[in-house]
Write a protein that holds these residues in place. Structure first.
Motif, short mmCIF file in Angstrom:
data_model
loop_
_atom_site.label_atom_id
_atom_site.label_comp_id
_atom_site.label_asym_id
_atom_site.label_seq_id
_atom_site.Cartn_x
_atom_site.Cartn_y
_atom_site.Cartn_z
N UNK A 115 8.10 38.13 2.01
CA UNK A 115 8.56 39.26 2.83
C UNK A 115 9.62 38.75 3.81
N UNK A 116 10.85 39.23 3.64
CA UNK A 116 11.97 38.78 4.47
C UNK A 116 12.92 39.94 4.77
N UNK A 117 13.72 39.76 5.81
CA UNK A 117 14.76 40.73 6.15
C UNK A 117 16.08 39.99 6.28
N UNK A 118 17.14 40.57 5.72
CA UNK A 118 18.50 40.03 5.83
C UNK A 118 19.41 41.12 6.41
N UNK A 119 20.46 40.68 7.10
CA UNK A 119 21.47 41.61 7.61
C UNK A 119 22.86 41.08 7.29
N UNK A 120 23.78 42.03 6.97
CA UNK A 120 25.18 41.70 6.78
C UNK A 120 26.04 42.56 7.68
N UNK A 121 27.14 42.00 8.15
CA UNK A 121 28.11 42.73 8.97
C UNK A 121 29.49 42.75 8.34
N UNK A 122 29.59 42.23 7.11
CA UNK A 122 30.90 42.15 6.46
C UNK A 122 30.84 42.63 5.00
N UNK A 123 30.06 43.68 4.78
CA UNK A 123 30.02 44.26 3.44
C UNK A 123 29.30 43.42 2.42
N UNK A 124 28.47 42.49 2.87
CA UNK A 124 27.72 41.66 1.95
C UNK A 124 28.40 40.35 1.60
N UNK A 163 0.53 46.74 10.17
CA UNK A 163 1.34 45.95 11.10
C UNK A 163 2.75 46.53 11.16
N UNK A 164 3.28 46.63 12.37
CA UNK A 164 4.61 47.21 12.59
C UNK A 164 5.51 46.16 13.22
N UNK A 165 6.67 45.99 12.62
CA UNK A 165 7.71 45.08 13.10
C UNK A 165 8.82 45.92 13.73
N UNK A 166 9.35 45.48 14.86
CA UNK A 166 10.33 46.28 15.59
C UNK A 166 11.60 45.48 15.87
N UNK A 167 12.74 46.18 15.80
CA UNK A 167 14.02 45.60 16.20
C UNK A 167 14.72 46.52 17.18
N UNK A 168 15.43 45.93 18.14
CA UNK A 168 16.22 46.69 19.10
C UNK A 168 17.70 46.33 19.02
N UNK A 169 18.05 45.48 18.06
CA UNK A 169 19.44 45.04 17.97
C UNK A 169 19.97 45.17 16.53
N UNK A 170 19.56 46.24 15.86
CA UNK A 170 20.09 46.51 14.54
C UNK A 170 19.58 45.59 13.45
N UNK A 171 18.43 44.99 13.66
CA UNK A 171 17.87 44.12 12.64
C UNK A 171 18.27 42.67 12.75
N UNK A 172 18.91 42.29 13.87
CA UNK A 172 19.28 40.89 14.06
C UNK A 172 18.10 40.04 14.51
N UNK A 173 17.11 40.69 15.14
CA UNK A 173 15.88 40.00 15.53
C UNK A 173 14.73 41.00 15.46
N UNK A 174 13.49 40.47 15.27
CA UNK A 174 12.32 41.32 15.06
C UNK A 174 11.13 40.79 15.84
#
Length: 358
Positions: A115-124, A163-174
């Motif tokens: 179980x992981x989360x990734x973020x992109x800011x440049x179209x992948x 269990x609930x995971x939360x982000x306040x910065x667009x998914x950059x941290x949880x």
């Protein structure tokens, strides 16, 4: 992630589309009108199954699926770019939330570190891993955003509570939220990572979580971004690990739809659709339910009464707010998403992806 704006032009266009969906056949002297239909797009990845879909507009959409695959189109599905995170081939992506053509957050499911989360800011072009689960009991199923900054992800119960995971910065941290505001899970209760729609939002603070696998299929609701929750039973059958609510859609904070059933192809799925008019406090069965298991659901843009439900055996349409449904297409899809500019997309097995065309 919910979409909330409305325009007069969009309302007029949606009225025309809805009229076409529900139109009676043309008489002999009238020109033939083709009802809206799914038009398949060639994703170029027949080996992938796409259960994650985030539609941004008629032109831009993102897909997430098996084999660590992430695709993006910016030309209405004519071409798809493979923007998969490097080194993710062993992961199963089941949910993706895109903010525009460049920014997106994708969820991989599974036990422990799968179980992981990734973020992109440049179209992948590049991805950053922003969360990796280290609890062997946790298994993340879905994620959803209230806006570009605030979002949640949900895991099957850990120590007896979801269990609930939360982000306040667009998914950059949880961060894992405290569990004291979460009702106790039922024996065998879990979420279904079938379409990225087991966790959905509407407005700035409301979020709903769909469950199955236990004696009762429930929907949990939070009005404070996941800090406290209430649980409500639904009429969708449960009582088996393969049965329950698989997908939710809310057009505002009070009107919602739930679909599901039994995902096993040799099992019937009666009463596999329900609706609410009080924010999920109570649920009523559809008088004319979908006729088979459905894993995805979405309201048509700017409509108060029309929605689509999809599954491996077809697409169903409601034009009365979920009271009755009828099958309008036999194709196999796992998930569906619609956009404010009147586009609906669907995706599923064998690389299938389609856009609703008039």
């Amino acid at each position: 992630m919910g979409h909330g704006f409305r325009t007069v032009a969009a309302g007029v266009a949606c009225g025309a589309a809805l009229a076409a969906l529900t139109a009676v056949p043309a008489r002999a002297h009238e020109p033939e009108r083709r009802a809206p239909h799914w038009e398949l797009k060639d994703s170029g990845t027949p080996e992938a199954r796409f259960r994650g879909l985030s539609a941004v507009s008629r032109h831009t959409a993102w897909l997430a699926g098996t084999g660590g695959t992430v695709l993006r189109t910016t030309d209405g599905g004519d071409t798809w770019r493979d923007v998969s995170p490097p080194g993710a081939a062993e992961l199963q992506f089941r949910d993706i939330e895109a903010f525009d053509a460049r920014r997106a957050v994708v969820l991989a499911i599974g036990e422990g570190e799968a179980s992981r989360v990734y973020r992109t800011d440049d179209g992948g072009a590049t991805w950053t891993e922003t969360f990796r689960n280290t609890d062997a009991q946790a298994f993340y199923d879905c994620l959803a955003f209230f806006d570009r900054r605030h979002g949640l992800a949900m895991s099957d119960p850990v120590d007896g509570r979801f269990r609930i995971l939360s982000t306040r910065d667009g998914g950059r941290s949880w961060n894992v939220l405290p569990s004291k505001g979460m009702p106790a899970a039922l024996e065998g209760e879990a979420g279904f990572a079938a379409s990225g729609q087991c966790l959905v939002t509407s407005g700035p603070k409301d979020v709903w979580l769909a469950t199955g696998g236990a004696a009762r299929a429930r929907v949990l609701h939070s009005a404070d971004r996941g800090l406290t929750w209430t649980a409500a039973d639904t009429p969708i059958p449960a009582g088996d690990p393969a049965r329950g609510v698989f997908a939710l859609a809310f057009r505002d904070r009070t009107h919602g739809l739930a679909v599901g059933g039994d995902y096993r192809p040799d099992q019937p799925s009666p009463r596999a659709a329900a609706r609410t008019g009080d924010g999920g406090a109570t649920w009523q069965p559809a008088a004319g339910p979908v006729n088979a298991y459905r894993s995805g659901v979405a309201w048509l843009p700017h409509s108060r009464t029309a929605a689509l439900a999809v599954g491996p055996t077809g697409t169903d349409l409601t034009t009365d707010g979920g009271r009755t449904w009828r099958t309008v297409d036999p194709g196999s899809y796992d998930t569906v998403d619609c956009t404010p500019d009147l586009a609906c997309w669907a995706a599923g097995e064998k690389g299938r992806v389609a856009r609703l065309e008039n």
